[in-house]
Design an enzyme around this catalytic site. Structure first.
Site, PDB file in Angstrom:
ATOM      1  CG  HIS A 177      23.991   0.056  20.659  1.00 26.22           C
ATOM      2  ND1 HIS A 177      22.656   0.256  20.406  1.00 26.22           N
ATOM      3  CD2 HIS A 177      24.354  -0.965  19.843  1.00 26.22           C
ATOM      4  CE1 HIS A 177      22.226  -0.592  19.494  1.00 26.22           C
ATOM      5  NE2 HIS A 177      23.239  -1.350  19.138  1.00 26.22           N
ATOM      6  NE  ARG A 225      19.682  -8.224  23.360  1.00 27.96           N
ATOM      7  CZ  ARG A 225      18.927  -8.556  22.311  1.00 27.96           C
ATOM      8  NH1 ARG A 225      17.994  -7.721  21.903  1.00 27.96           N
ATOM      9  NH2 ARG A 225      19.099  -9.698  21.688  1.00 27.96           N
ATOM     10  CB  CYS A 362       8.072 -15.440   8.605  1.00 27.36           C
ATOM     11  SG  CYS A 362       8.493 -17.193   8.690  1.00 27.36           S
TER      12      CYS A 362
END
Length: 676
Positions: A177, A225, A362
């Site tokens: 990013h 992160r 899911c």
């Protein structure tokens, strides 16, 4: 049998971050689940994360790549933290999670060149240097000094909004990013104070963190992160990543590292960075563990940590301090609760299908994203009924599981000698064996609930009537569509289903015609090639596996090409004929209409299924509801059974209705049976 969890389980030990205590060592990372409304985490988004808190998780992180600036346009359903209107929404969110004793944090970012100028307000995107990311395809302008100052402040203001709302912390997303683009010499060609040396390339990110710390104070938790390396072809060395980490640790601005490994700026890179079943478990953990030895701050990590054994190993061996089980919690948000209560065997497994990355739910947990109308918990029924289910594929197994959880008397008939239906075939495809976990978990649950299956029984009206049912559910699935009603000569072809069912390994030249573009055809071609055939894949689509998710498809295509399969797109099958001892298949280009004929040893067709609905049709007129039901009530999570009606109610689910997928069958079974 109930067995209490060991008190010394390392996964249940607390972790201290400044004044915050996380009650266990399991967390869910920030990810783009696409449940936001107008860029805000409203009710649906909050319920999704609250369920993990109810299930006992220590920390849930949200807002996968929440944008802090207007020129960071959302290209994958990201949230926006650009103004103070987000504060009351975040405050409500924090309260919902905190009431269950779980901590909550948000991820902040500016996407830089990872966005696109067409996104949202059509503002020019920015990057350290002129840059075009292969995935999002937009050119970014070279960032100017006033942009740098503005965006650093916007990071600080967004972090302050999170603190003001009562969140426990934030993390700044670095990797690829805007901040990570400054880090990378591949993307950063600047010659000013923000380019060149590691210190210069770190400068912008540190300025953003300094603003976050200035506005939030010393006690608020802030982390980053970041990757620890990119592997072959990356734009930044592992040594540079370590130096960057040490610079940030020495700055005193951050409290933890959330560590990853790999690239996210290419299709294949992203598929390996967010791996599914094509990749081994915990593929990034060794890189992260080595990195952790060289830094002092607490380290977090998540990447295909699907099971508690792997998670426990990572914590007990000191490889990381907090282990992420993000997609595992999409499959089952109650992992920690079941662990702490000694019910580890009841955890619904993540099979790595990556269905969640493309469809927001899911593949075999239909409550995800539907928590308001389809709660995860199945409550006992007030009135017990007799429920007879015909078919023990995944839809029938789910119907039996849920009906038994409700306390009903359940009978299951299956014509085959074992349960699983089409999933048994799908699990035979190359790199797809983990799908069998969908079946295995349900069989384990039926054993726990005391439900037996009668195998080798082609149940007809007599067998069903003998069970004196109140409810009959037809889950007989479908049979392979040979396209005989559409294509002259199609009876000369085989189907992929038949080859898998018979365990055949065709030799010579094989044309596999995929008329529907699902992952089955793509992996079917790879499987046949690996078994020795020379396979050509023909499809009317522009590419193979058009319906595969963006995370699943790149690695599937790599395997496809590595197996030697050739691709013939944009071609529609129009006829089949014999050519001596071979088969001649004629195709038409979908754009020009021009035809060409290819002669092959074998033609294989993959075109989904035709409903096996004979039993349903035979019972329909005798049923109380004639097979009909109120669709609005069903989708609202309400019962569609008339308690006052005489006789049995009849329903059908899954491919017995129409050719679809695993999730559709499980969803229909769950929402029907949870309200019976």
């Amino acid at each position: 049998m109930y067995q209490p969890a060991l008190a010394a389980d390392p996964l249940l030990e607390p972790l201290h971050l400044k004044k915050l205590t996380l009650k266990n060592r399991i967390f869910s990372t920030s990810h783009a689940i696409r449940f936001g409304v107008d860029g805000l985490p409203q009710d649906r988004y909050q319920r999704y994360h609250e369920e993990k808190a109810k299930g006992g998780i220590g920390l849930t992180m949200f807002g996968g790549s929440s944008n802090v600036s207007p020129d960071s346009g959302s290209v994958f359903g990201a949230l926006n933290l650009r103004d103070d209107s987000v504060i009351p929404v975040l405050a409500q969110f924090a309260d919902r999670v905190h009431q269950h004793g779980t901590a909550i944090m948000c991820q902040l970012t500016h996407l830089g060149g990872r966005s696109h100028w067409r996104a949202e307000d059509w503002l020019p995107t920015v990057a350290p240097s002129r840059f075009r990311e292969p995935l999002h395809r937009g050119f970014a302008k070279e960032i100017e000094p006033h942009d740098i100052r503005r965006i650093a402040l916007e990071f600080g203001e967004a972090a302050w909004r999170c603190k003001e709302a009562g969140l426990d912390g934030v993390e700044l997303h670095v990797h690829h990013h805007l901040v990570g683009q400054f880090w990378s010499p591949h993307m950063n060609k600047r010659t000013d104070a923000y380019g060149g040396s590691v210190e210069n390339r770190a400068r912008f990110g540190l300025e953003a963190l300094a603003e976050m710390r200035r506005l939030c104070g010393p006690d608020f938790i802030i982390g980053i992160r970041m990757a620890v390396g990119e592997g072959d072809g990356g734009g930044m060395s592992d040594a540079d990543y370590l130096e960057m980490a040490k610079l940030h640790e020495a700055s005193g601005l951050i409290d933890f590292f959330n560590l990853t490994y790999g690239r996210i700026d290419t299709a294949v890179g992203l598929s390996e960075y967010m791996p599914g079943m094509a990749v081994k478990l915990a593929p990034q953990l060794p890189f992260v563990a080595d990195f952790r030895k060289q830094v002092g701050l607490p380290t977090f990590h998540a990447a295909r940590i699907n099971d508690l054994a792997t998670a426990r190993y990572a914590i007990s061996e000191g490889l990381v301090d907090l282990i992420g089980m993000t997609r595992a919690h999409i499959a089952d948000p109650h992992i920690v609760e079941k662990l702490s209560e000694g019910r580890e065997a009841e955890i619904r497994p993540c099979v790595g299908a990556t269905y969640c990355s493309g469809h927001g739910s899911c593949i075999h947990n239909p409550s995800i994203g539907r928590e308001k109308v389809l709660p995860h918990a199945v409550e006992p029924a007030a009135v017990k009924r007799r429920v007879t289910i015909v078919g023990a594929g995944v839809g029938g197994l789910e119907a039996a599981r849920v009906a038994a959880e409700r306390g009903h008397a359940v009978t299951v008939f299956e014509a085959a000698p074992q349960a699983g239906g089409q999933v048994l075939l799908a699990a035979q495809l190359h790199k797809r064996r983990d799908l069998i976990g969908i079946v295995d978990w349900r069989l384990s649950e039926l054993e726990r609930l005391g439900v037996a299956i009668t195998f080798n029984c082609l149940a007809g009206e007599g067998e069903i009537a003998a069970t004196t049912p109140d409810i009959v559910i037809i889950a007989t699935g479908g049979l392979p569509d040979r396209m005989e009603d559409l294509i002259p000569g199609a009876e000369l072809a085989d189907t992929l289903w038949e080859l898998l069912e018979n365990g055949q390994a065709p030799e010579g030249e094989v044309l596999l015609y995929d008329g529907i573009g699902t992952i089955a055809g793509l992996h079917g071609a790879t499987t046949l090639a690996l078994r020795g055939a020379k396979v050509s894949f023909v499809t009317p689509d522009r590419n193979a596996g058009e319906e595969a998710t963006n995370i699943e498809r790149p690695l599937s295509m790599r395997q496809f090409y590595q197996a030697g399969v050739s691709l013939l797109p944009d071609m529609q099958l129009v006829s089949v004929a014999r050519a001596d001892n071979r088969i001649a298949a004629t195709f038409a280009n979908i754009y020009t209409g021009e035809t060409e004929t290819r002669v092959t040893d074998r033609l294989v067709i993959e075109n989904g299924t035709i409903p096996a609905d004979d039993t349903y049709l035979a019972l329909r007129e005798a049923s109380a509801n004639k097979g009909a039901f109120d669709m609005a009530r069903l989708t609202a999570g309400e019962t569609v059974v008339d308690a006052d009606a005489e006789g049995f109610h009849l329903f059908r689910i899954g491919d017995a209705v129409s050719s679809r997928d695993i999730h559709a069958a499980v969803l229909e079974a769950f929402r029907l049976c949870r309200a019976i």
